[in-house]
Design a protein around this motif. Structure first.
Motif, PDB file in Angstrom:
ATOM      1  N   ASP A 145       0.749  12.812   6.137  1.00  0.00           N
ATOM      2  CA  ASP A 145      -0.398  13.682   6.388  1.00  0.00           C
ATOM      3  C   ASP A 145      -0.062  14.635   7.519  1.00  0.00           C
ATOM      4  O   ASP A 145       0.332  14.214   8.605  1.00  0.00           O
ATOM      5  N   LEU A 146      -0.219  15.925   7.255  1.00  0.00           N
ATOM      6  CA  LEU A 146       0.026  16.962   8.249  1.00  0.00           C
ATOM      7  C   LEU A 146      -1.308  17.430   8.794  1.00  0.00           C
ATOM      8  O   LEU A 146      -2.122  17.981   8.051  1.00  0.00           O
ATOM      9  N   LEU A 183       0.838  -1.207   0.000  1.00  0.00           N
ATOM     10  CA  LEU A 183       0.000   0.000   0.000  1.00  0.00           C
ATOM     11  C   LEU A 183       0.870   1.253   0.000  1.00  0.00           C
ATOM     12  O   LEU A 183       0.885   2.025   0.969  1.00  0.00           O
ATOM     13  N   PRO A 184       1.598   1.497  -1.062  1.00  0.00           N
ATOM     14  CA  PRO A 184       2.538   2.625  -1.076  1.00  0.00           C
ATOM     15  C   PRO A 184       1.876   3.993  -1.057  1.00  0.00           C
ATOM     16  O   PRO A 184       2.557   4.997  -0.870  1.00  0.00           O
ATOM     17  N   ARG A 185       0.532   4.048  -1.254  1.00  0.00           N
ATOM     18  CA  ARG A 185      -0.159   5.336  -1.201  1.00  0.00           C
ATOM     19  C   ARG A 185      -1.001   5.483   0.065  1.00  0.00           C
ATOM     20  O   ARG A 185      -1.841   6.380   0.161  1.00  0.00           O
ATOM     21  N   ALA A 186      -0.781   4.631   1.063  1.00  0.00           N
ATOM     22  CA  ALA A 186      -1.507   4.760   2.325  1.00  0.00           C
ATOM     23  C   ALA A 186      -1.114   6.059   3.030  1.00  0.00           C
ATOM     24  O   ALA A 186       0.006   6.540   2.890  1.00  0.00           O
ATOM     25  N   LEU A 187      -2.055   6.609   3.789  1.00  0.00           N
ATOM     26  CA  LEU A 187      -1.753   7.820   4.549  1.00  0.00           C
ATOM     27  C   LEU A 187      -0.900   7.475   5.766  1.00  0.00           C
ATOM     28  O   LEU A 187      -1.063   6.408   6.378  1.00  0.00           O
ATOM     29  N   LEU A 188      -0.013   8.399   6.122  1.00  0.00           N
ATOM     30  CA  LEU A 188       0.820   8.277   7.315  1.00  0.00           C
ATOM     31  C   LEU A 188       0.467   9.442   8.235  1.00  0.00           C
ATOM     32  O   LEU A 188       0.769  10.595   7.928  1.00  0.00           O
ATOM     33  N   ALA A 189      -0.174   9.149   9.326  1.00  0.00           N
ATOM     34  CA  ALA A 189      -0.592  10.195  10.263  1.00  0.00           C
ATOM     35  C   ALA A 189       0.143  10.060  11.581  1.00  0.00           C
ATOM     36  O   ALA A 189       0.497   8.947  11.994  1.00  0.00           O
TER      37      ALA A 189
END
Length: 863
Positions: free
Chosen positions: A690-691, A534-540
């Motif tokens: 994700d900011l 899932l290389p386009r998953a969000l990172l929060a």
């Protein structure tokens, strides 16, 4: 286009779509590629979050409406940026007078074209509710409210229709009952005046003829006959699996995508849907059709249990990032702190229950008290599936309810994913483990019923059943899944998180506080898996739903490295402050040192008052969520006042407060190191960083609404305009500009090497030397492009008395990063501009981290 980085913005009347237009140039310069917007469809008036949608067909006029959305879209396109919308398919706001679909169901009952859109059981166990909806929005018992005159008949001059009003609630009358109201409006209203006995009886008789039954709000927990969002009666479950309901509720979203206004969606609470897989696949198909040639972004809000993965068959781009938030936080905690901090909590709180025990107790309480109506709905559906089979119809409703409750408390994920096809191996294991755990708590005579539950929950494929049985079985499975998802959320995040206080930095959405820390190896493995799947998953690392700000958690993580020092201070403070409850005091003092503002002095009376007000709001929510001495449904205000008085006494200037402030300052620099490490890891790991709005400065926020306060965008723009490089910002690190500088440098690097960070592999870097446990290092590689990321881990042992978030060179004791054979030999740190040349196949950590506690290296090209 693949997002480089998103910025989550919270829209409401105080921050509209036009307000966001003014922020676009700043976000673009920072390196953001997409705004990730909170829900913007029409929500309840005055909503501060947008999840209480009343009309999904229109852009919220309080945000500026569709015209303002067009202006925002134009501004974004002018900066080559995109827009992703948070959508709410699972539920709608009901009650009040503003949801036309809900009001139509109240008016026409089962004959309403919208009746099938809401998840209503028209044949509930309550005989008086057959064919009716319970509408539990009254502030007191029905009879008392009627006698008080608060329920009153009104006439709408505009529509020429009578309706019953209760404060802001509108209860329309059925066409049949309206036809019997003859005479002029004034006469009819006088005849139904509730302040007269005869008028009250007529009004009651009129209400009895409706397709709904008004009731005291407390009755919802026991007798509600429609699905709601968790235990919030003002949010009704929406059946997006009904084709007409999907089409109506998604028409605006599909049109905005077709017009190029939006690039994708984030699906709120996907586990609340009847069929998450089917919904996600249908939504992708419809979005593709709406805008051919443009692959939409689809992220889902989902809490993954330990070991759980997002099913690839859903065809999504990944989660909204809670899993990464947990992974990066866990690797920054020292596992050695788990046992001593656990013993400390058990001793001070007087409770030796570990977190799984707390969760199990909370699950049982939530089923009994908050979700009893949902239990009844599921039990009835299961009873109907039993009655449809002559071999099973002798299973009684009470026995089914008993087994259902015991089984539900042992489902360790939010839910299984059952459907018409064969049950998956994962779900089979989940359900059979729950059955095994439930068996000892049930009478031996329930063994056959447990076996039946296994069959009902997918062991017997639905596809082999006759059509009528198939429909009944599918509804039973859905009711079961609609029970376990809110049970997981309410018992863990909204109850046990506020009862268990070993270390509050691990009590966070997406995390399991039973898992105190993780190893670098497991962290790296999780990132490599995400890069592959899932290389386009969000990172929060911060969200609108977090319990504690990302830098507050980073500071509290330092306590995992120094449990003895924390124990000495905590015992001293509690011993000298006479708290009303030592467990409450222990949690409060953690929050005080974790959230202590970096510029607050213990003599600053005005600053202390503001801090006390914020903490008091957090503590009141924490006490009520814990559901022990007080709760939202039955607040003990006297107890809450005693606890608040204690909080405010702690924040009176004096020796005790000076000591608390000194401890907060003692761990602040190490907390900042953790914060910067967490920040750079988010910006460079596989996925889309994700900011959350405003967190490019230090984020020491508390639970909502504190984490949704207005952002000082002007201050952030000024800091960016100053263009102070990260190394120079170290000299005034307390103002948070250093964090913004690190984010900006990392996102600029992503802009320049997009394919590397979008598609590149993730490779663990070996660290050698006595301080290898204090380093996280990895390489990203795509073709000939590569980057190296090095961050500091467990900084307290390295900093000593250093007042800045930077370990002295001697602390690294010769530790080095070992480079792969195919790696470059000369590297430039994009944060500082310093060039580092490998020696003997390695890079000395002391040199890499001599100016900042983190570094991002790109190969130095020959002049």
């Amino acid at each position: 286009m693949t997002p480089r980085a998103t910025a989550r913005l919270q829209f409401h009347a105080g921050f509209t779509l036009d307000d966001a237009v003014g922020v676009v140039p700043y976000l673009s310069r920072l390196g953001i590629s997409h705004i990730y917007a909170s829900p913007i469809t029409t929500a309840r008036r005055g909503s501060t979050h947008g999840y209480d949608v009343v009309d999904p067909t229109r852009v919220n006029p309080e945000l500026g409406g569709e015209a303002a959305l067009g202006r925002l879209s134009e501004a974004l396109r002018g900066h080559a940026m995109g827009l992703v919308l948070d959508i709410v398919p699972n539920h709608m706001a009901v009650g009040g007078s503003d949801n036309p679909w809900w009001l139509d169901v109240l008016e026409h009952g089962r004959a309403s074209p919208h009746a099938s859109w809401f998840d209503i059981d028209w044949q509930p166990v309550e005989p008086g509710l057959a064919g009716k909806l319970l509408v539990p929005f009254l502030g007191g018992p029905y009879g008392e409210v009627l006698e008080s005159g608060e329920l009153v008949l009104r006439f709408d001059e505009g529509s020429g229709a009578f309706f019953v009003a209760y404060h802001d609630h509108r209860f329309p009358l059925s066409p049949e009952s309206r036809r019997d109201l003859v005479g002029d409006p004034a006469t009819v209203l006088a005849m139904h005046d509730p302040m007269r006995e005869d008028g009250r009886q007529r009004l009651h008789a009129l209400l009895e003829r409706q397709h709904y039954r008004p009731s005291f709000w407390r009755l919802a927990a026991d007798a509600l006959n429609w699905r709601r969002f968790f235990d919030i009666t003002g949010l009704a479950g929406f059946r997006v699996e009904v084709p007409a309901a999907f089409d109506a509720s998604h028409a605006l979203i599909l049109r905005l995508h077709a017009e190029g206004v939006i690039d994708g969606v984030r699906i709120d609470h996907v586990d609340g849907l009847a069929d998450p897989r089917g919904y996600c696949r249908k939504l992708r198909r419809r979005l593709r059709t709406a805008r051919p040639g443009m692959e939409p972004l689809i992220w889902v809000e989902k809490i993954l249990a330990p070991g759980e993965t997002l099913p690839a068959t859903w065809l999504t781009d990944g989660t909204s990032g809670y899993d990464f938030m947990d992974e990066v936080a866990a690797v920054l905690h020292d596992p050695a702190g788990a046992d001593p901090l656990g013993r400390l909590w058990a001793d001070i709180s007087g409770c030796d229950a570990d977190f799984p025990t707390e969760v199990l107790a909370a699950r049982r309480q939530i089923l009994r008290e908050s979700l009893a109506a949902e239990v009844t709905l599921a039990a009835l559906a299961l009873k109907r599936t039993a009655d449809a089979d002559m071999r099973q119809r002798d299973f009684g409703l009470h026995a089914i309810r008993r087994v259902l409750m015991e089984l539900a408390v042992h489902i360790v994920t939010y839910r299984p994913y059952l459907g018409v096809g064969p049950r998956s191996t994962t779900d089979t294991q989940l359900i059979r483990q729950a059955i095994a755990k439930a068996r000892p708590g049930l009478p031996a005579t329930d063994g056959a019923l447990l076996a039946a539950f296994d069959a009902w929950l997918g062991a017997e494929p639905v596809s082999v059943l006759p059509a009528a049985q198939r429909r009944t079985r599918i509804m039973a499975q859905r009711r079961f899944q609609h029970l376990t998802a809110p049970l997981a959320a309410k018992s863990m995040e909204d109850t046990a998180f506020y009862r268990y206080g070993r270390l509050l930095s691990r009590n966070e959405v997406g995390a399991d506080p039973a898992i105190f820390a993780t190893t670098p190896e497991r962290f790296h493995a999780a990132q490599a898996a995400r890069a592959a799947a899932l290389p386009r998953a969000l990172l929060a690392t911060a969200t609108h739903d977090h319990k504690r700000g990302e830098d507050l958690r980073a500071r509290l993580a330092v306590l995992s490295e120094m449990p003895e020092a924390w124990e000495r201070s905590l015992r001293t403070w509690i011993g000298t402050s006479s708290p009303p409850d030592t467990s409450v005091a222990a949690m409060l003092l953690q929050m005080m040192v974790g959230a202590w503002p970096l510029d607050l002095q213990p003599e600053d009376a005005a600053g202390l008052r503001g801090f006390a007000d914020r903490l008091a709001a957090w503590q009141r929510k924490a006490l009520r969520e814990a559901k022990r001495r007080t709760r939202w449904t039955l607040p003990d205000e006297a107890y809450e006042t005693v606890c608040e008085d204690y909080l405010r006494r702690l924040l009176v200037p004096g020796p005790l407060l000076t000591d608390i402030a000194a401890f907060a300052d003692r761990i602040a620099a190490a907390g900042a190191v953790n914060g910067l490490s967490q920040c750079l890891l988010r910006c460079t790991a596989p996925g889309v960083p994700d900011l959350y709005q405003g967190t490019e400065f230090w984020d020491l926020s508390l639970v909502d609404p504190d984490n949704r306060r207005a952002v000082d965008w002007a201050a952030r723009e000024r800091a960016l305009d100053a263009a102070v490089p990260p190394g120079a910002a170290m000299h005034h690190w307390r103002d948070g500009h250093i964090k913004q500088a690190v984010i900006g440098a990392a996102l600029h690097c992503r802009r320049e090497a997009g394919s590397l960070f979008e598609r590149g592999s993730y490779e663990l870097l070996a660290v050698e030397g006595p301080r290898r446990a204090h380093v996280l290092g990895f390489r990203r590689r795509w073709g000939d492009a590569q980057a190296i990321v090095v961050t500091t881990r467990l900084p307290a042992a390295l900093l000593g008395q250093e007042p800045r978030p930077l370990a002295p060179a001697a602390a690294w004791q010769g530790s080095a990063i070992r480079l792969a054979d195919d790696a470059a030999t000369a590297w430039r740190d994009v944060m500082t501009g310093t060039v580092h040349v490998a020696q003997d196949g390695g890079l000395a950590v002391a040199r890499l981290l001599s100016e900042l506690p983190v570094c991002l290296l790109m190969p130095e090209r020959p002049a």
